[in-house]
Design a protein around this motif. Structure first.
Motif, PDB file in Angstrom:
ATOM      1  N   ARG A   1      31.222  42.380  38.174  1.00 37.82           N
ATOM      2  CA  ARG A   1      32.638  42.686  38.830  1.00 37.82           C
ATOM      3  C   ARG A   1      34.196  41.717  38.527  1.00 37.82           C
ATOM      4  O   ARG A   1      33.823  41.400  37.243  1.00 37.82           O
ATOM      5  CB  ARG A   1      32.401  42.271  40.128  1.00 37.82           C
ATOM      6  N   VAL A   2      35.202  42.576  38.423  1.00 37.88           N
ATOM      7  CA  VAL A   2      36.493  41.959  38.378  1.00 37.88           C
ATOM      8  C   VAL A   2      36.733  41.267  39.548  1.00 37.88           C
ATOM      9  O   VAL A   2      36.410  41.425  40.833  1.00 37.88           O
ATOM     10  CB  VAL A   2      37.511  43.723  38.908  1.00 37.88           C
ATOM     11  N   MET A   3      37.325  40.086  38.685  1.00 34.53           N
ATOM     12  CA  MET A   3      37.649  38.825  39.893  1.00 34.53           C
ATOM     13  C   MET A   3      38.853  38.448  39.673  1.00 34.53           C
ATOM     14  O   MET A   3      39.156  38.028  37.889  1.00 34.53           O
ATOM     15  CB  MET A   3      36.217  37.742  40.060  1.00 34.53           C
ATOM     16  N   VAL A   4      39.393  37.394  40.184  1.00 31.82           N
ATOM     17  CA  VAL A   4      40.711  37.188  40.380  1.00 31.82           C
ATOM     18  C   VAL A   4      40.730  36.061  39.600  1.00 31.82           C
ATOM     19  O   VAL A   4      39.489  34.810  40.239  1.00 31.82           O
ATOM     20  CB  VAL A   4      41.735  37.006  41.514  1.00 31.82           C
TER      21      VAL A   4
ATOM     22  N   SER B   1      24.936  42.119  35.936  1.00 31.33           N
ATOM     23  CA  SER B   1      25.493  43.066  36.917  1.00 31.33           C
ATOM     24  C   SER B   1      26.778  42.006  36.865  1.00 31.33           C
ATOM     25  O   SER B   1      27.713  41.067  36.446  1.00 31.33           O
ATOM     26  CB  SER B   1      25.203  41.955  39.118  1.00 31.33           C
TER      27      SER B   1
ATOM     28  N   SER C   1      27.907  37.194  49.551  1.00 28.74           N
ATOM     29  CA  SER C   1      28.346  37.881  48.254  1.00 28.74           C
ATOM     30  C   SER C   1      27.022  38.305  47.071  1.00 28.74           C
ATOM     31  O   SER C   1      26.453  37.380  47.254  1.00 28.74           O
ATOM     32  CB  SER C   1      29.447  37.795  47.314  1.00 28.74           C
ATOM     33  N   GLN C   2      26.492  39.265  46.274  1.00 27.03           N
ATOM     34  CA  GLN C   2      25.548  39.480  45.956  1.00 27.03           C
ATOM     35  C   GLN C   2      25.368  38.047  44.344  1.00 27.03           C
ATOM     36  O   GLN C   2      24.588  37.512  44.376  1.00 27.03           O
ATOM     37  CB  GLN C   2      25.502  40.166  44.821  1.00 27.03           C
ATOM     38  N   LYS C   3      27.284  38.022  43.965  1.00 31.25           N
ATOM     39  CA  LYS C   3      27.231  37.309  43.195  1.00 31.25           C
ATOM     40  C   LYS C   3      27.169  35.467  43.277  1.00 31.25           C
ATOM     41  O   LYS C   3      26.246  35.118  42.701  1.00 31.25           O
ATOM     42  CB  LYS C   3      28.384  37.246  42.599  1.00 31.25           C
TER      43      LYS C   3
ATOM     44  N   ARG D   1      41.703  32.158  38.491  1.00 28.74           N
ATOM     45  CA  ARG D   1      41.984  31.041  39.864  1.00 28.74           C
ATOM     46  C   ARG D   1      43.081  29.984  39.017  1.00 28.74           C
ATOM     47  O   ARG D   1      43.608  29.769  39.750  1.00 28.74           O
ATOM     48  CB  ARG D   1      41.745  30.589  40.644  1.00 28.74           C
TER      49      ARG D   1
ATOM     50  N   HIS E   1      37.686  32.352  42.564  1.00 34.00           N
ATOM     51  CA  HIS E   1      36.516  32.397  43.692  1.00 34.00           C
ATOM     52  C   HIS E   1      36.220  33.154  45.190  1.00 34.00           C
ATOM     53  O   HIS E   1      36.407  34.529  44.240  1.00 34.00           O
ATOM     54  CB  HIS E   1      37.958  31.854  45.158  1.00 34.00           C
ATOM     55  N   THR E   2      35.456  33.115  45.949  1.00 38.96           N
ATOM     56  CA  THR E   2      34.385  34.443  46.069  1.00 38.96           C
ATOM     57  C   THR E   2      33.863  34.162  47.978  1.00 38.96           C
ATOM     58  O   THR E   2      33.973  33.069  48.354  1.00 38.96           O
ATOM     59  CB  THR E   2      33.283  34.653  45.399  1.00 38.96           C
ATOM     60  N   ASP E   3      32.784  35.053  47.721  1.00 41.22           N
ATOM     61  CA  ASP E   3      32.384  34.691  49.495  1.00 41.22           C
ATOM     62  C   ASP E   3      30.824  34.594  49.425  1.00 41.22           C
ATOM     63  O   ASP E   3      29.874  35.270  48.670  1.00 41.22           O
ATOM     64  CB  ASP E   3      31.925  36.191  49.858  1.00 41.22           C
TER      65      ASP E   3
ATOM     66  N   THR F   1      42.299  39.152  35.993  1.00 41.48           N
ATOM     67  CA  THR F   1      41.683  39.850  36.922  1.00 41.48           C
ATOM     68  C   THR F   1      40.239  40.401  35.183  1.00 41.48           C
ATOM     69  O   THR F   1      39.945  40.862  34.933  1.00 41.48           O
ATOM     70  CB  THR F   1      41.841  41.410  37.013  1.00 41.48           C
TER      71      THR F   1
HETATM   72  C1  LIG Z   1      41.351  43.834  41.258  1.00 40.97           C
HETATM   73  C2  LIG Z   1      40.453  42.696  41.828  1.00 40.97           C
HETATM   74  C3  LIG Z   1      39.707  41.715  41.931  1.00 40.97           C
HETATM   75  C4  LIG Z   1      39.106  41.143  42.556  1.00 40.97           C
HETATM   76  N1  LIG Z   1      39.301  40.299  42.344  1.00 40.97           N
HETATM   77  C5  LIG Z   1      38.087  39.061  43.746  1.00 40.97           C
HETATM   78  C6  LIG Z   1      37.939  37.599  43.879  1.00 40.97           C
HETATM   79  O1  LIG Z   1      38.555  37.041  43.405  1.00 40.97           O
HETATM   80  N2  LIG Z   1      36.106  37.131  44.142  1.00 40.97           N
HETATM   81  C7  LIG Z   1      35.916  38.623  44.510  1.00 40.97           C
HETATM   82  O2  LIG Z   1      34.551  37.494  45.243  1.00 40.97           O
HETATM   83  N3  LIG Z   1      35.417  39.852  44.740  1.00 40.97           N
HETATM   84  C8  LIG Z   1      36.917  40.184  43.424  1.00 40.97           C
HETATM   85  N4  LIG Z   1      36.782  41.869  43.550  1.00 40.97           N
HETATM   86  C9  LIG Z   1      35.724  42.479  44.425  1.00 40.97           C
HETATM   87  C10 LIG Z   1      34.914  42.475  43.259  1.00 40.97           C
HETATM   88  O3  LIG Z   1      35.180  43.135  41.877  1.00 40.97           O
HETATM   89  C11 LIG Z   1      33.485  43.166  44.165  1.00 40.97           C
HETATM   90  O4  LIG Z   1      33.788  44.285  44.173  1.00 40.97           O
HETATM   91  C12 LIG Z   1      32.890  42.238  45.315  1.00 40.97           C
HETATM   92  O5  LIG Z   1      33.513  40.631  45.350  1.00 40.97           O
HETATM   93  C13 LIG Z   1      31.652  41.871  45.307  1.00 40.97           C
HETATM   94  O6  LIG Z   1      30.507  42.047  44.437  1.00 40.97           O
HETATM   95  P1  LIG Z   1      29.095  41.306  44.101  1.00 40.97           P
HETATM   96  O7  LIG Z   1      28.825  42.723  45.478  1.00 40.97           O
HETATM   97  O8  LIG Z   1      28.671  40.867  43.071  1.00 40.97           O
HETATM   98  O9  LIG Z   1      29.134  39.812  44.820  1.00 40.97           O
HETATM   99  C14 LIG Z   1      38.111  41.947  43.297  1.00 40.97           C
HETATM  100  C15 LIG Z   1      37.928  43.308  42.503  1.00 40.97           C
HETATM  101  C16 LIG Z   1      39.529  43.486  42.257  1.00 40.97           C
HETATM  102  C17 LIG Z   1      39.393  45.471  41.887  1.00 40.97           C
END
Ligand SMILES: Cc1cc2nc3c(=O)[nH]c(=O)nc-3n(C[C@H](O)[C@H](O)[C@H](O)COP(=O)(O)O)c2cc1C
Length: 211
Positions: free
Chosen positions: A61-64, A59, A83-85, A66, A78-80, A46
């Protein structure tokens, strides 16, 4: 691979084989990322991913993580699409990815160029391999980060893993091609810091840095 060098004053303390080995440190850095992708309990699973918004604000954020591929120099996340990113990367594809493993005493700061995949073979393959639980967040009607009047209701157990058809529309693969690896290993005997940068002609070039 890892030769262990006992210290004279601390018989139980061993330094890893890559401690004074630049290529070994680089290989170990990638091995940690490869393991981080497959081991859900690994700290490298993460990382924090940083983008830059339209105003130039960083900006994170934590991501997984893959997948990590040392040969292709890629990290897959992976993401949506809502999303902002996703918006940030669409405007400005440079990302920084930060890993820290307290047990391994290792920090790795990655510089990379991100590419967003939606509706192509890469996105389809990643979606097909994802689990129902992982798909759930892409099936929410509300975009991530949308303001809501109150916390959303608790989902009944039988709906928590329900798969809707349209989650795939919101799903994106973030493929980051790495061109900078900065490595910091903490050791009481002396920290080690190194930097590798990618050049298309020269490949990876590494140097030790003062810690
Ligand atoms: C442990 C953990 C794993 C996460 N994994 C993902 C991920 O794989 N992809 C993702 O888009 N957001 C993930 N998130 C959520 C992001 O940290 C973030 O809150 C969310 O994607 C919105 O980010 P953005 O508004 O900057 O795009 C994870 C959060 C945590 C705490």
């Amino acid at each position: 691979m890892t030769t262990l060098e006992p210290r004279s004053d601390a018989p139980h303390r061993v330094l890893p084989g890559y401690y004074n080995n630049l290529q070994g440190s680089f290989d170990h850095a990638w091995a940690m990322m490869v393991r981080g992708a497959v081991d859900r309990r690994a700290a490298f699973h993460t990382p924090a991913v940083a983008t830059v918004d339209a105003a130039g604000e960083p900006s994170q954020r934590v991501m997984v993580l893959r997948a990590a591929d040392p040969v292709a120099r890629t990290l897959r996340l992976h993401t949506d699409v809502r999303s902002q990113k996703f918006v940030h990367i669409g405007r400005q594809p440079r990302v920084s990815v930060l890993f820290y493993d307290a047990h391994a005493k290792l920090q790795i700061r990655i510089g990379a160029r991100a590419r967003l995949h939606t509706g192509d073979d890469i996105a389809r393959a990643a979606w097909a391999a994802s689990r129902p639980q992982g798909r759930l967040c892409y099936e929410q009607a509300l975009a991530p980060g949308e303001a809501v009047d109150a916390p959303l209701p608790v989902l009944p157990a039988d709906q928590r893993f329900a798969v809707a058809d349209d989650g795939e529309r919101n799903f994106a693969v973030l493929m980051a091609t790495v061109d900078r690896v900065e490595w910091l290993y903490l050791a009481i005997e002396g920290h080690r810091r190194a930097l590798w940068t990618w050049g298309d002609a020269a490949g990876w070039q590494g140097t030790w840095l003062a810690p």
